[in-house]
Design a protein around this motif. Structure first.
Motif, PDB file in Angstrom:
ATOM      1  N   ILE A   1      -2.570 -27.144  69.986  1.00 56.01           N
ATOM      2  CA  ILE A   1      -3.966 -26.764  70.196  1.00 56.01           C
ATOM      3  C   ILE A   1      -4.015 -25.353  70.767  1.00 56.01           C
TER       4      ILE A   1
ATOM      5  N   ASP B   1     -14.535 -40.394  70.529  1.00 60.82           N
ATOM      6  CA  ASP B   1     -13.917 -40.090  69.234  1.00 60.82           C
ATOM      7  C   ASP B   1     -14.513 -40.953  68.128  1.00 60.82           C
TER       8      ASP B   1
ATOM      9  N   CYS C   1     -12.873 -31.415  61.346  1.00 62.52           N
ATOM     10  CA  CYS C   1     -12.699 -31.178  62.785  1.00 62.52           C
ATOM     11  C   CYS C   1     -11.576 -32.062  63.307  1.00 62.52           C
TER      12      CYS C   1
ATOM     13  N   GLN D   1     -15.888 -28.391  78.716  1.00 62.89           N
ATOM     14  CA  GLN D   1     -15.746 -26.977  78.388  1.00 62.89           C
ATOM     15  C   GLN D   1     -16.699 -26.064  79.161  1.00 62.89           C
TER      16      GLN D   1
ATOM     17  N   LEU E   1     -14.503 -31.029  74.362  1.00 65.36           N
ATOM     18  CA  LEU E   1     -13.470 -30.748  73.375  1.00 65.36           C
ATOM     19  C   LEU E   1     -13.347 -31.898  72.369  1.00 65.36           C
ATOM     20  N   GLY E   2     -13.148 -31.547  71.117  1.00 59.47           N
ATOM     21  CA  GLY E   2     -12.950 -32.559  70.087  1.00 59.47           C
ATOM     22  C   GLY E   2     -14.077 -32.656  69.086  1.00 59.47           C
TER      23      GLY E   2
ATOM     24  N   THR F   1     -18.062 -39.726  67.471  1.00 60.15           N
ATOM     25  CA  THR F   1     -18.006 -38.492  66.686  1.00 60.15           C
ATOM     26  C   THR F   1     -17.898 -38.817  65.201  1.00 60.15           C
TER      27      THR F   1
ATOM     28  N   SER G   1     -11.199 -31.215  79.192  1.00 60.48           N
ATOM     29  CA  SER G   1     -12.018 -31.192  77.978  1.00 60.48           C
ATOM     30  C   SER G   1     -13.481 -30.892  78.246  1.00 60.48           C
TER      31      SER G   1
ATOM     32  N   SER H   1     -10.195 -35.461  72.759  1.00 56.07           N
ATOM     33  CA  SER H   1     -10.602 -34.703  73.935  1.00 56.07           C
ATOM     34  C   SER H   1      -9.498 -34.604  74.981  1.00 56.07           C
TER      35      SER H   1
ATOM     36  N   HIS I   1     -12.154 -27.908  67.651  1.00 55.55           N
ATOM     37  CA  HIS I   1     -10.982 -28.729  67.366  1.00 55.55           C
ATOM     38  C   HIS I   1     -10.378 -29.288  68.646  1.00 55.55           C
ATOM     39  N   GLY I   2      -9.901 -30.547  68.545  1.00 54.19           N
ATOM     40  CA  GLY I   2      -9.405 -31.253  69.708  1.00 54.19           C
ATOM     41  C   GLY I   2      -7.907 -31.453  69.752  1.00 54.19           C
ATOM     42  N   THR I   3      -7.509 -32.553  70.382  1.00 56.84           N
ATOM     43  CA  THR I   3      -6.130 -32.761  70.823  1.00 56.84           C
ATOM     44  C   THR I   3      -5.295 -33.684  69.942  1.00 56.84           C
TER      45      THR I   3
END
Length: 338
Positions: A120, A42, A56, A88, A108-109, A45, A86, A60, A113-115
């Motif tokens: 979600i 995170d 975004c 994918q 994911l994330g 990112t 997560s 995750s 879009h993530g958690t």
């Protein structure tokens, strides 16, 4: 809905704001999240995002309750408790995904879009039943670090009962989870850290040896194993620990890499590598098969992820900044609808 969203540059681009929830399309499920867990991904990112990229939702890891399902979803109903995989669209351990990271293979994330949100929308195939023995925080924290360390230890590392695992830089969620999994599998586990409190906690979690991260811990591992070295070294730090990780590795040992928090450029003596039958293996995340195996393994051994600290969703930016200090011992989580 409320969410922790990144748009802009660095951690300053993260904010707590409103986002529009998408419709639940065919094959999709809307999950009301109860908890989410933070990972260094995170932070990366935020640091690596293009300033002009669209907003975004970060995150995750997550666990929650099915709110509604889309067309074609017949084996899941509102009220079901679930955890999120997560990794994918990776189905089988027999074949790794093709293509480049975030293109042929996504976590994911970001870019999806993530958690870190109240809800979600996610594909049915990315959900599994929540293990009943875990609370919401633990269930959220198990997902990404669980699948990553499970694949690293068992699929790539081929860990067997009685073997020795070395984990430099104990403290983060992944390293801590690797310790718990390896001990459950009957391994001897040696960890290092610059923090004496983390070393003491690791001993309480079952580490057979916990030593300071200095310039000689590789030899300490060899001394502890009567000169043999570690069968598996779990490397998530990179440049700062690489030399000693190699020094700790046994003949025929596997150095499994899935992180480089202290730099990714390292030197390798190829002659030493092949003359000692050693392997350096890169891995990240895991398949749906491995995710399910990891959940079953955790339930069989009643493995509870270590929770360092919990923040409310509204303080998600502060949680990211806390994680960035590397002071945690275990996982940092967000309480969302608890």
């Amino acid at each position: 809905m409320k969410a922790i969203v990144h748009q802009g540059e660095g951690l300053d681009g993260a904010s707590y704001r409103d986002m529009v929830l998408a419709d639940v399309g065919p094959g999709k499920v809307c999950v009301k999240l109860k908890a989410a867990a933070l990972n260094h991904r995170d932070i990366w990112t935020c640091m690596r995002a293009e300033p002009a990229a669209p907003p975004c939702v970060l995150g995750s890891d997550g666990a929650g309750i099915v709110e509604r399902v889309g067309l074609d979803v017949t084996d899941m109903s509102p009220g079901d408790e679930v955890v999120i995989n997560s990794s994918q669209d990776w189905e089988s351990r027999e074949e790794v995904p093709l293509g480049e990271y975030n293109v042929g293979y996504k976590i994911l994330g970001f870019p999806d879009h993530g958690t870190f949100a109240e809800y979600i929308i996610i594909g049915r195939h990315q959900l599994e039943p929540k293990p009943a023995f875990l609370d919401w925080r633990e269930a959220a924290a198990l997902c990404l670090v669980g699948i990553t360390t499970y694949r690293a230890l068992f699929t790539e590392g081929r860990l067997q009962t009685g073997q020795t695992v070395a984990i430099p830089g104990i403290g983060g969620g992944a390293a801590t989870q690797a310790l718990l999994f390896a001990k459950a599998a009957g391994a001897k586990v040696l960890v290092t850290s610059r923090d004496s409190t983390k070393l003491e906690t690791a001993r309480k979690l079952g580490a057979d040896l916990a030593v300071a991260s200095d310039d000689s811990w590789g030899q300490v591992v060899r001394d502890f194993t009567n000169g043999r070295g570690a069968d598996i070294v779990i490397e998530t730090i990179g440049e700062a620990t690489w030399k000693q990780s190699i020094a700790a590795l046994a003949n025929g040992g596997r150095l499994v890499v899935f992180g480089a928090t202290a730099g990714s450029l390292v030197e390798v003596d190829l002659a030493s590598l092949f003359l000692h039958w050693q392997s350096i293996i890169g891995t990240t995340m895991g398949s749906r098969d491995e995710f399910r195996e990891m959940l079953a393994f955790s339930e069989k051994h009643q493995i509870h992820p270590i929770i360092d600290r919990a923040f409310p969703l509204s303080e998600g930016v502060e949680a990211l900044r806390y994680l960035n200090t590397a002071r945690q011992m275990g996982n940092v989580v967000l309480d969302i609808n608890i």
